[in-house]
Design a protein around this motif. Structure first.
Motif, PDB file in Angstrom:
ATOM      1  N   ASP A 232       0.852  -1.068  -0.184  1.00  0.00           N
ATOM      2  CA  ASP A 232      -0.072  -0.104   0.110  1.00  0.00           C
ATOM      3  C   ASP A 232       0.886   1.142   0.187  1.00  0.00           C
ATOM      4  OD1 ASP A 232      -2.266   1.988   0.393  1.00  0.00           O
ATOM      5  OD2 ASP A 232      -3.307   0.272   1.466  1.00  0.00           O
ATOM      6  N   LYS A 258      -6.788  -5.552   1.288  1.00  0.00           N
ATOM      7  CA  LYS A 258      -6.346  -6.217   0.013  1.00  0.00           C
ATOM      8  C   LYS A 258      -6.211  -7.496   0.169  1.00  0.00           C
ATOM      9  CE  LYS A 258      -4.212  -1.859  -1.897  1.00  0.00           C
ATOM     10  NZ  LYS A 258      -3.102  -1.224  -2.748  1.00  0.00           N
ATOM     11  N   PRO A 267      -1.891  -9.177  -6.871  1.00  0.00           N
ATOM     12  CA  PRO A 267      -3.317  -8.655  -6.195  1.00  0.00           C
ATOM     13  C   PRO A 267      -4.444  -9.203  -6.973  1.00  0.00           C
ATOM     14  CG  PRO A 267      -2.127  -7.108  -7.711  1.00  0.00           C
ATOM     15  CD  PRO A 267      -0.908  -8.126  -7.607  1.00  0.00           C
ATOM     16  N   THR A 270      -9.199  -5.220  -4.017  1.00  0.00           N
ATOM     17  CA  THR A 270      -9.125  -4.153  -3.044  1.00  0.00           C
ATOM     18  C   THR A 270     -10.527  -3.882  -2.493  1.00  0.00           C
ATOM     19  OG1 THR A 270      -7.358  -3.166  -4.298  1.00  0.00           O
ATOM     20  CG2 THR A 270      -8.394  -1.551  -2.702  1.00  0.00           C
ATOM     21  N   THR A 313     -16.465  -6.363  -3.601  1.00  0.00           N
ATOM     22  CA  THR A 313     -15.447  -5.420  -2.822  1.00  0.00           C
ATOM     23  C   THR A 313     -15.966  -4.504  -1.817  1.00  0.00           C
ATOM     24  OG1 THR A 313     -15.906  -3.906  -4.751  1.00  0.00           O
ATOM     25  CG2 THR A 313     -14.134  -5.588  -4.836  1.00  0.00           C
TER      26      THR A 313
END
Length: 526
Positions: A232, A258, A267, A270, A313
């Protein structure tokens, strides 16, 4: 002598004042007797004394007695006054007044007396205070030495009563009662299974036990930093590996949660829903069974607790009611309940099936910073910034253990897989190991050069290890039951905030204040 002269003499006698007699009254009576017995000459008249003139002998006797009684009364009053003064002086000597001049002045001010007279020193002021106390009759209360001792003993007794913990109970809800029954039914079979495995381990040959110990030591010694990823734009505060070891969740001070794929560290998603700094994020034990079911929980400094699913999310639910910062949270091994550690000196127990709070428990004198569940699900441990750790029985609601020994705040706590060891990490740079059977600390590990931010046990009930993270930019691995250092994981440029381990896939992840997390393993990612 002529008649005129006699008349003049009698006239003078009639207006003569009372005589003054010197000596005793008996002598005066004897001297006066011949005169009274002398016959009256011819031509002389009998002199009669009126009430306003000279008195008779009887009246003189009465007046003498009255004079004596008056004198005796004066003597008695004088003696009484002397005895009273003597008693006051004796009482003044027994009065205990403060030796500090400031306190003497305060007492004079309370009595509405001048606190200082012209030319008066501290000694004279104390003597004046004694006299005023005697004059006011304050010989009881706090003036005498005996009364001061009695008051001090009374104050000590009251302080002991205040320090004595008060036990009080209140009626719980039906949901709490059902939860306690559920936890009891859930924990007893797991405890039986754990004890059965311990008996089987004890029956194994010593060579087999030593071989299994060597396996974990070999794994630790071959650990390498296989991946380093920027998590981050702000420092990372927490990390947690999913039960299937396929995902990693990180929380940061930016308020973002995340998800990352393991072991590639790519990734995945998020999750935005926090405005404050994320304090902790953890997977449910049932994570991965269904995508639309909440399998992830996170908390922040604003007191918000969100529940997340792998399919969205945005938070699918939240747990309202925290009026202050929530430092840590953790799932019950059954996955049905959630515990949260709050800065209002309490921890809370939530039923996720109804998204309701079923227990709000106080007990710490400072903010509660860490929370951990026993592997069986029967016990819960909380560590607070008051430097104490408490162990609670979820089946009865009682605090069964009070662990005292750290010099500073307890920042982390975790139960060992064997079921009777508990590790606590503290701001005093040490990690203590507690034996729940002996109710005391059996070992204190001088783990790091700075505060220990996190400690966690990893492995099975018979073959495990201890992980610690610290502000000295390192994470360390320790042998369980030997407490020997096995490996120091160095590589971060700043404080290590959290550490987690996946025993099945042999992964160790560390999250740091330098905004990165690192993956440690003995296998190549390729």
């Amino acid at each position: 002598m002529s008649d005129s002269e006699d008349d003049e003499r009698v006239t003078k006698l009639n207006f003569k004042k009372d005589r003054i007699h010197f000596g005793s009254l008996e002598d005066a009576k004897i001297l006066a007797a011949p005169e009274t017995a002398k016959p009256v000459e011819e031509g002389e008249k009998m002199v009669e004394f009126s009430a306003t003139g000279d008195k008779s002998d009887t009246e003189s006797d009465n007046s003498g007695e009255e004079d004596l009684s008056g004198v005796q009364t004066l003597v008695d009053e004088h003696q009484a006054q002397l005895w009273d003064e003597l008693a006051k002086k004796k009482a003044a000597r027994n009065i205990a007044v403060p030796t500090e001049d400031k306190r003497v002045k305060d007492m004079l001010r309370e009595m509405e007396e001048p606190i200082c007279l012209f030319g008066e020193g501290p000694y004279e002021r104390r003597e004046r205070l004694k006299k005023l106390l005697v004059a006011a009759g304050k010989l009881s209360g706090v003036t005498t030495h005996q009364d001061l001792v009695a008051e001090q003993e009374k104050q000590e007794d009251s302080e002991e009563m205040e320090d004595k913990p008060e036990v009080w109970y209140h009626e719980g809800t039906g949901a709490l009662k059902r939860a306690r029954f559920f936890i009891a039914e859930y924990s007893v079979p797991r405890a039986k299974k754990r004890l059965q495995l311990a008996r089987e381990w004890q029956s194994k040959p010593a060579t087999m036990k030593h071989s299994e110990k060597q396996d974990i030591h070999k794994f630790v010694h071959t650990l390498n930093n296989e991946c380093s990823q920027i998590g981050d734009t702000r420092p990372l505060s927490y990390c947690n590996i999913s039960p299937c070891s396929g995902y990693l969740a990180t929380g940061s001070w930016s308020g973002l949660v995340k998800l990352w794929k393991l072991p590639s560290c790519n990734p995945v998603a998020t999750l935005s829903g926090h405005n404050g700094r994320v304090g902790a994020v953890t997977f449910s034990p049932q994570a991965g069974l269904a995508e639309n079911v909440a399998c992830l929980a996170s908390c922040d400094s604003d007191g918000l607790v969100n529940l997340w699913s792998m399919a969205s999310t945005r938070p699918v639910a939240n747990l309202p009611g925290h009026g202050c910062r929530v430092a840590r949270l953790n799932y019950h091994p059954s996955g049905r309940f959630l515990g949260t550690a709050c800065y209002d000196h309490s921890w809370r127990f939530w039923d996720l099936e109804t998204s309701s709070e079923i227990l709000h428990q106080e007990g710490h004198s400072g903010p509660v910073y860490s929370i951990s569940f026993h592997r069986d699900g029967s016990l819960l441990a909380t560590g607070g910034l008051d430097s104490y750790c408490r162990v609670w029985d979820l089946r009865t609601g009682r605090a069964v253990l009070f662990l005292e020994g750290h010099l500073k705040s307890v920042l982390s706590c975790d139960f060992a897989p064997d079921g009777y060891h508990l590790g606590t990490g503290s701001e005093d740079n040490s990690c203590k190991i507690w034996d729940l059977r002996q109710c005391k600390s059996i070992y204190s590990i001088p783990a790091h050069n700075n505060m220990v931010t996190f400690c966690k046990f990893a492995g099975t009930s018979n073959n495990s290890m201890l992980l610690t993270a610290s502000y000295d930019s390192t994470a360390k691995v320790w042998s369980h039951k030997g407490w020997m250092p096995l490996k120091s994981l160095s590589g971060h440029d700043n404080k290590v905030m959290c550490v987690d381990c996946s025993w099945e896939k042999k992964y160790i992840v560390t999250a740091s204040y330098d905004r990165t997390f690192k993956l440690w393993t003995n296998k190549s990612i390729s």
